[in-house]
Design a protein around this motif. Structure first.
Motif, PDB file in Angstrom:
ATOM      1  N   ILE A 121      25.855  32.038  19.902  1.00  0.00           N
ATOM      2  CA  ILE A 121      26.269  33.431  20.310  1.00  0.00           C
ATOM      3  C   ILE A 121      27.791  33.488  20.337  1.00  0.00           C
ATOM      4  CG2 ILE A 121      26.124  34.824  22.389  1.00  0.00           C
ATOM      5  CD1 ILE A 121      23.327  33.410  22.866  1.00  0.00           C
TER       6      ILE A 121
ATOM      7  N   GLU B 289      17.862  42.596  29.722  1.00  0.00           N
ATOM      8  CA  GLU B 289      16.878  41.611  30.547  1.00  0.00           C
ATOM      9  C   GLU B 289      16.147  40.554  29.456  1.00  0.00           C
ATOM     10  OE1 GLU B 289      15.378  43.405  33.875  1.00  0.00           O
ATOM     11  OE2 GLU B 289      13.645  42.231  33.688  1.00  0.00           O
TER      12      GLU B 289
ATOM     13  N   TRP C 138      17.045  39.715  26.466  1.00  0.00           N
ATOM     14  CA  TRP C 138      18.170  38.668  25.952  1.00  0.00           C
ATOM     15  C   TRP C 138      18.367  37.517  27.022  1.00  0.00           C
ATOM     16  CZ3 TRP C 138      20.752  38.811  21.489  1.00  0.00           C
ATOM     17  CH2 TRP C 138      22.158  37.976  21.352  1.00  0.00           C
ATOM     18  N   ASN C 139      18.670  37.979  28.220  1.00  0.00           N
ATOM     19  CA  ASN C 139      18.903  36.794  29.193  1.00  0.00           C
ATOM     20  C   ASN C 139      17.644  35.836  29.217  1.00  0.00           C
ATOM     21  OD1 ASN C 139      21.775  37.361  29.926  1.00  0.00           O
ATOM     22  ND2 ASN C 139      21.041  38.813  30.964  1.00  0.00           N
ATOM     23  N   ARG C 140      16.624  36.260  29.448  1.00  0.00           N
ATOM     24  CA  ARG C 140      15.287  35.527  29.599  1.00  0.00           C
ATOM     25  C   ARG C 140      15.328  34.581  28.445  1.00  0.00           C
ATOM     26  NH1 ARG C 140      11.699  37.835  33.379  1.00  0.00           N
ATOM     27  NH2 ARG C 140      12.433  39.873  33.912  1.00  0.00           N
TER      28      ARG C 140
ATOM     29  N   PHE D 245      17.666  33.699  25.903  1.00  0.00           N
ATOM     30  CA  PHE D 245      18.954  32.719  25.500  1.00  0.00           C
ATOM     31  C   PHE D 245      19.408  32.137  26.816  1.00  0.00           C
ATOM     32  CE2 PHE D 245      18.544  35.719  22.078  1.00  0.00           C
ATOM     33  CZ  PHE D 245      18.060  34.903  21.272  1.00  0.00           C
ATOM     34  N   THR D 246      19.295  32.420  28.191  1.00  0.00           N
ATOM     35  CA  THR D 246      19.815  31.751  29.066  1.00  0.00           C
ATOM     36  C   THR D 246      18.933  31.228  30.040  1.00  0.00           C
ATOM     37  OG1 THR D 246      20.053  33.393  30.695  1.00  0.00           O
ATOM     38  CG2 THR D 246      21.685  33.521  28.926  1.00  0.00           C
ATOM     39  N   GLY D 247      19.401  30.252  30.797  1.00  0.00           N
ATOM     40  CA  GLY D 247      18.675  29.801  31.942  1.00  0.00           C
ATOM     41  C   GLY D 247      17.936  28.360  31.625  1.00  0.00           C
TER      42      GLY D 247
ATOM     43  N   PHE E  10      12.322  35.032  36.989  1.00  0.00           N
ATOM     44  CA  PHE E  10      13.275  34.608  36.262  1.00  0.00           C
ATOM     45  C   PHE E  10      14.815  35.136  37.162  1.00  0.00           C
ATOM     46  CE2 PHE E  10      16.843  37.002  33.594  1.00  0.00           C
ATOM     47  CZ  PHE E  10      17.303  36.151  33.048  1.00  0.00           C
TER      48      PHE E  10
ATOM     49  N   GLN F 107      15.130  32.345  39.445  1.00  0.00           N
ATOM     50  CA  GLN F 107      15.848  30.818  38.823  1.00  0.00           C
ATOM     51  C   GLN F 107      17.412  31.293  38.524  1.00  0.00           C
ATOM     52  OE1 GLN F 107      14.275  30.502  34.855  1.00  0.00           O
ATOM     53  NE2 GLN F 107      15.822  28.929  34.482  1.00  0.00           N
TER      54      GLN F 107
ATOM     55  N   GLU G 245      20.218  29.062  39.947  1.00  0.00           N
ATOM     56  CA  GLU G 245      21.183  28.218  38.853  1.00  0.00           C
ATOM     57  C   GLU G 245      22.679  28.589  39.475  1.00  0.00           C
ATOM     58  OE1 GLU G 245      20.694  28.869  35.037  1.00  0.00           O
ATOM     59  OE2 GLU G 245      18.817  27.868  35.063  1.00  0.00           O
TER      60      GLU G 245
ATOM     61  N   GLY H  46      28.940  30.310  26.193  1.00  0.00           N
ATOM     62  CA  GLY H  46      28.789  30.444  24.872  1.00  0.00           C
ATOM     63  C   GLY H  46      27.554  31.474  24.897  1.00  0.00           C
ATOM     64  N   GLY H  47      27.095  32.113  25.974  1.00  0.00           N
ATOM     65  CA  GLY H  47      26.121  33.179  26.095  1.00  0.00           C
ATOM     66  C   GLY H  47      24.954  32.562  26.528  1.00  0.00           C
ATOM     67  N   HIS H  48      24.757  31.134  27.055  1.00  0.00           N
ATOM     68  CA  HIS H  48      23.687  30.627  27.372  1.00  0.00           C
ATOM     69  C   HIS H  48      23.778  30.243  28.763  1.00  0.00           C
ATOM     70  CE1 HIS H  48      22.408  29.914  23.421  1.00  0.00           C
ATOM     71  NE2 HIS H  48      23.439  29.529  23.085  1.00  0.00           N
ATOM     72  N   VAL H  49      24.572  30.884  29.481  1.00  0.00           N
ATOM     73  CA  VAL H  49      24.743  30.591  31.064  1.00  0.00           C
ATOM     74  C   VAL H  49      24.710  31.820  31.669  1.00  0.00           C
ATOM     75  CG1 VAL H  49      25.952  29.723  32.949  1.00  0.00           C
ATOM     76  CG2 VAL H  49      25.926  28.326  30.988  1.00  0.00           C
TER      77      VAL H  49
END
Lengths: 341, 263, 311
Positions: free
Chosen positions: A204, A333, A335-337, A339-341, C92, C95, C99, C262-265
């Motif tokens: 990304i 939302e 997207w975040n679900r 690709f993140t977490g 979500f 979480q 985090e 990088g868009g993952h956090v």
């Protein structure tokens, strides 16, 4: 150093503003406040646009630098007493503001230059005084892959695909492309999420600066990217090329809107009219901001690097923001679900 | 012996970690390439020459200075008084009040910026600088309160008690016993507050306006597609400026004195 | 600041009346009034600033958090708990809250482990070395946030400087994925918050006298024992001050997690930023602000217990 001293005194006055509020006014009647882009864009405005405009309208132009994503929250926060007379926005922001009642109605009579704008960049296609057209091309590293014939060729386990973050106009468009490749579309973007998630190697990128860095470092081998920015990287000597896949490429139209409750509506429309003029757009053309005005002529070498000519402009596809804008919260939302977490 | 060597090794590694990005930026400001590279290609001062012609960056530097000085002064004074009061007074809800005073730090600063911007527009206060000063004072206050508060906890109370037993007036105790003891913490607070304000991006995004634009926001909006060497040059000058500030503080107050009596 | 005694023992005097009879009661009452005024006088300026600069502006957002998002109008006036219910019942979001706290704790531990030894060195160093070390420790704060963040991307990228060096030295066979994950964010935030931790520790460590340590050594205590029994307890206040600053800074940061992750956090702060600017969903964004606030208040209260300001 006279400037700096003046600024210093102004700053000191700001400090003292607690006690002397009425005398310190940042917005005198003759100030004309615009929200526009920083860097090169603002420099060209200073040199080519503002002096003539100030003289014609007897105002003093004050620029606030930033982006639509900064201007719009500030307008929403102060609708009755807006902080700007006019702002520069992307097409999705323009349409959003239209729905949310942030703009003065468009006045074609006050902005005659609108007649010279390509049909796809003015009402009824788009409620905006458009001054620039961008193209999102398919950039790829020719050492890593052959020129992609379809956007689908980017789903290839030998390359790392750069995916623009959804919080940008082109992030939404790339998601839509991914959805269209897999049987979805603007009304059903879920296949797009699935395709991005299933890509064997994706990265990304968040904004042009991040994308630049990732291309330079070889962290992305292909990505949807602003065409004129790819050009900069190619000119730098990077192993990079771009192509228009068979499904076509998306474009983006950027322009200005007059902010509702502006105190200088007349001057603002003059600015809008100027932004659509050939002279204005020719001043920006050397820096690869492509014109929306049909009458702009560019020499062959420059034209090569531009989104230029009726055929090219009309071949561009555009996002359907009346559908996509209301989906933004939900898409963000998801997207975040994903690709993140 | 072993702990001492490993301590030195650890410190060296920490210093590399601390200075790494700085070295890249400073090196990048002298590169001949059009973008920051490491190691730098060639050596040139042209980016500095280019920067010197930019009045907008100079103006922003002055804006940031005025703002940082005003916010630091306000935060240091208000914060020190509050920290003294909190250390001395023992009232119900003191811990809650202390937590409340930390709130500017735990609220997302961007949102604080939006909220403050909206409030100031609502009052039709026509100065963006005022909003910035309030915002920056708020977000630097917790640093002052915590740092000075920690020093007060460590303060040797018997000293003040002895002074009181000897009949010293409260004001004298404050200025001759307490203040010298917490002076290092106050100086640290000043440094924190100044630097936090001077490099503040997030709260300033929505509070800057056409009349005032701080240097970090100038840099933020200037960067379009890459960190160019001119931005590296600005950063280098700022690093130099901040070091001079620390040296200046040392000359003025004697950091070795302020940071303890050893050495 | 007329009465500025630090040693006033309030708990004793706070008991009005007492066995002394009516006259003593009057004196006690007068003293209490005086104390009350003193508190008001000292704490009202800061309270006023917080009310004007924080509470009043945030009241609007509190009201906003009960509105309902409307894709056309930004929001619809309402008085509903929908946003809170939605956020607090969604695994979500819970979480993400967890985090975010974990990120704050991780950065705090990182700065404590990295910073404690160097703080010790600074506290014990001779004056000119001390100045140099202090300047070095402050340096991360001196680089502009945006520039610093892109600097880290250049260092930690797949083909970045660090991977390049390690490949050249033959330490690794292929680039390590150093960037674009949770730990990149921890390193980036740890770098910039280290000064807060170190300086908080230094200002406390300064007060440890050489005699104390020597006494420990003379009594035959091992280095480890001196550390656990003498040094650590006496620097506890510095750990407390530093950790709260680092923690708060980390959980409210949004540029660093957004770019280095990088868009993952995602953290609560990055979500809030996106909701306020990109999706312009102010009602949910506002509700998220107050959830963040409540969550942090709890953390700070726990922290207050842990690092109680002892009298």
């Amino acid at each position: 150093m006279t400037v700096s001293r003046r600024k210093f005194l102004a700053g000191a006055a700001g400090v003292a503003a607690v006690s002397t509020l009425p005398t310190f006014s940042a917005r005198a009647a003759e100030d004309f406040i615009i929200g526009t882009y920083g860097g090169l864009y603002s420099e060209i405005l200073d040199a080519e646009v503002i002096p003539g405009f100030e003289q014609a309208n007897n105002v003093s132009v004050q620029k606030e630098l930033g982006w639509g994503s900064k201007f719009i929250p500030k307008i929403i926060a102060s609708k009755a007493n807006p902080p700007y007379d006019l702002v520069y926005v992307n097409e999705d922001e323009s349409i959003f503001g239209d729905a949310a009642g942030l703009w003065e109605p468009m006045q074609p009579d006050a902005t005659p230059n609108i007649a010279e704008i390509y049909d796809i960049a003015k009402p009824p296609a788009l409620p905006q005084y458009t001054c620039t057209i961008y193209e999102f091309t398919c950039a790829y590293n020719p050492e890593k892959m052959d020129a992609p014939k379809s956007w689908g060729d980017l789903w290839n386990d030998k390359i790392t695909l750069g995916v623009p973050h959804i919080s940008s106009t082109y992030g939404m468009l790339f998601l839509q492309i991914a959805a269209e490749l897999n049987g979805g579309g603007v009304d059903n973007l879920d296949p797009g999420f699935k395709a991005l998630e299933d890509h064997p190697s994706m990265k990304i990128y968040k904004g042009v600066t991040d994308g630049f860095g990732k291309f330079r470092q070889g962290e992305m081998d292909a990505a949807l990217f602003y065409r004129h920015r790819v050009q900069l990287l190619i000119d730098e000597g990077l192993s990079l090329d771009f192509t228009a896949p068979s499904e076509g490429t998306y474009g983006m139209r950027t322009g200005v809107r007059v902010v509702k409750n502006s105190r200088n509506v007349e001057a603002a429309h003059d600015w809008a009219n100027r932004a659509m003029s050939a002279a204005y757009q020719e001043a920006f053309a050397p820096k690869l901001y492509s014109p929306s005005n049909k009458t702009v002529t560019l020499d062959a070498e420059l034209a090569e690097k531009h989104v230029y000519g009726a055929e090219k402009v009309n071949s561009l596809k555009f996002g359907d923001w009346s559908v996509l804008n209301p989906k933004k919260p939900e898409l963000l939302e998801k997207w975040n679900r994903t690709f993140t977490g | 012996m072993i702990p001492r060597i490993s301590l030195s090794l650890w410190t060296t590694l920490t210093l590399i970690f601390l200075l790494g990005p700085l070295v890249i930026i400073v090196g990048g400001s002298f590169t001949e390439a059009p973008h920051v590279t490491f190691p730098p290609e060639g050596f040139t001062l042209k980016w500095y020459a280019q920067l010197m012609e930019r009045e907008d960056f100079l103006e922003s530097f002055i804006d940031s200075m005025v703002l940082a000085v005003a916010a630091t002064a306000a935060a240091t004074i208000l914060g020190t008084i509050a920290a003294l009061a909190l250390a001395r007074e023992n009232f119900k809800g003191r811990e809650a009040f202390r937590a409340f005073l930390m709130s500017p730090l735990i609220l997302p600063t961007v949102v604080t910026g939006v909220a403050l911007f909206q409030f100031i527009r609502l009052l039709e206060i026509p100065s963006n600088m005022l909003g910035l000063i309030i915002g920056h004072t708020l977000i630097t206050l917790p640093y002052v309160i915590r740092t000075v508060g920690a020093a007060l906890v460590g303060l040797d109370k018997s000293l003040a008690e002895a002074a009181e037993v000897l009949g010293a007036k409260p004001a004298r105790i404050l200025f001759q016993v307490v203040m010298p003891a917490i002076a290092p913490a106050i100086l640290v607070s000043v440094i924190f507050a100044f630097i936090v304000s001077f490099d503040q991006v997030t709260i300033s995004i929505f509070l800057t306006g056409p009349d005032v634009m701080t240097l970090p926001i100038r840099i933020y909006t200037y960067i379009e597609f890459a960190i160019d060497p001119m931005i590296a040059a600005v950063s280098t000058l700022l690093i130099l400026f901040a070091y001079l500030l620390v040296v200046g503080l040392e000359r003025a107050f004697g950091l070795d004195k302020v940071f303890g009596k050893k050495g | 600041m007329a009465d500025a005694s630090l040693v006033q023992n309030d708990t004793e005097a706070d008991r009005p009346g007492g066995p002394g009879g009516a006259r003593d009661g009057e004196i006690a009452a007068a003293a209490q009034r005086r104390r009350l005024w003193r508190r008001v006088f000292q704490l009202s300026p800061i309270t006023l600033l917080y009310v004007v600069g924080l509470i009043l502006p945030y009241l609007y957002l509190l009201r906003m958090s009960f509105n309902i998002y409307d894709p056309m109008l930004v929001f619809r006036e309402a008085f509903a708990l929908d946003n809170y219910i939605k956020l607090l019942t969604d695994a979500f979001y819970l979480q993400i809250v967890a985090e975010t706290i974990w990120l704050g704790v991780a950065v705090t531990l990182f700065t404590l482990i990295v910073g404690y030894p160097i703080a010790w060195q600074i506290a014990r160093a001779k004056s000119h070395v001390k100045s140099l070390l202090l300047a070095a420790v402050l340096s991360p704060l001196l680089i502009n946030l945006v520039v610093r963040t892109y600097g880290w991307l250049a260092i930690l990228g797949d083909n970045g400087i660090l991977n390049g060096w390690m490949l050249d030295l033959g330490l690794i066979g292929s680039p390590l994925p150093l960037s674009n994950n949770f730990w990149t964010v921890v390193v980036g935030l740890g770098h910039v918050t280290l000064p807060f931790m170190v300086l908080s520790l230094v200002s406390v460590m300064e007060s440890l006298s050489d005699e104390l340590l020597e006494a420990g050594e003379n009594l035959g205590a091992s280095t480890f024992q001196i550390f656990t029994d003498v040094v650590w307890p006496l620097t506890w206040a510095g750990v407390g001050a530093g950790s709260i600053l680092v923690f708060c800074f980390s959980i409210s940061a949004f540029v660093t997690p957004a770019l280095l992750g990088g868009g993952h956090v995602s953290t609560v702060s990055t979500l809030i930023y996106e909701k306020f600017t990109f999706s312009v969903n102010w009602p949910v964004g506002s509700a998220l602000v107050f959830i963040l606030l409540a969550m942090n208040m709890v953390v700070i209260m726990i922290h207050g217990r842990l690092f109680r300001h002892e009298d």
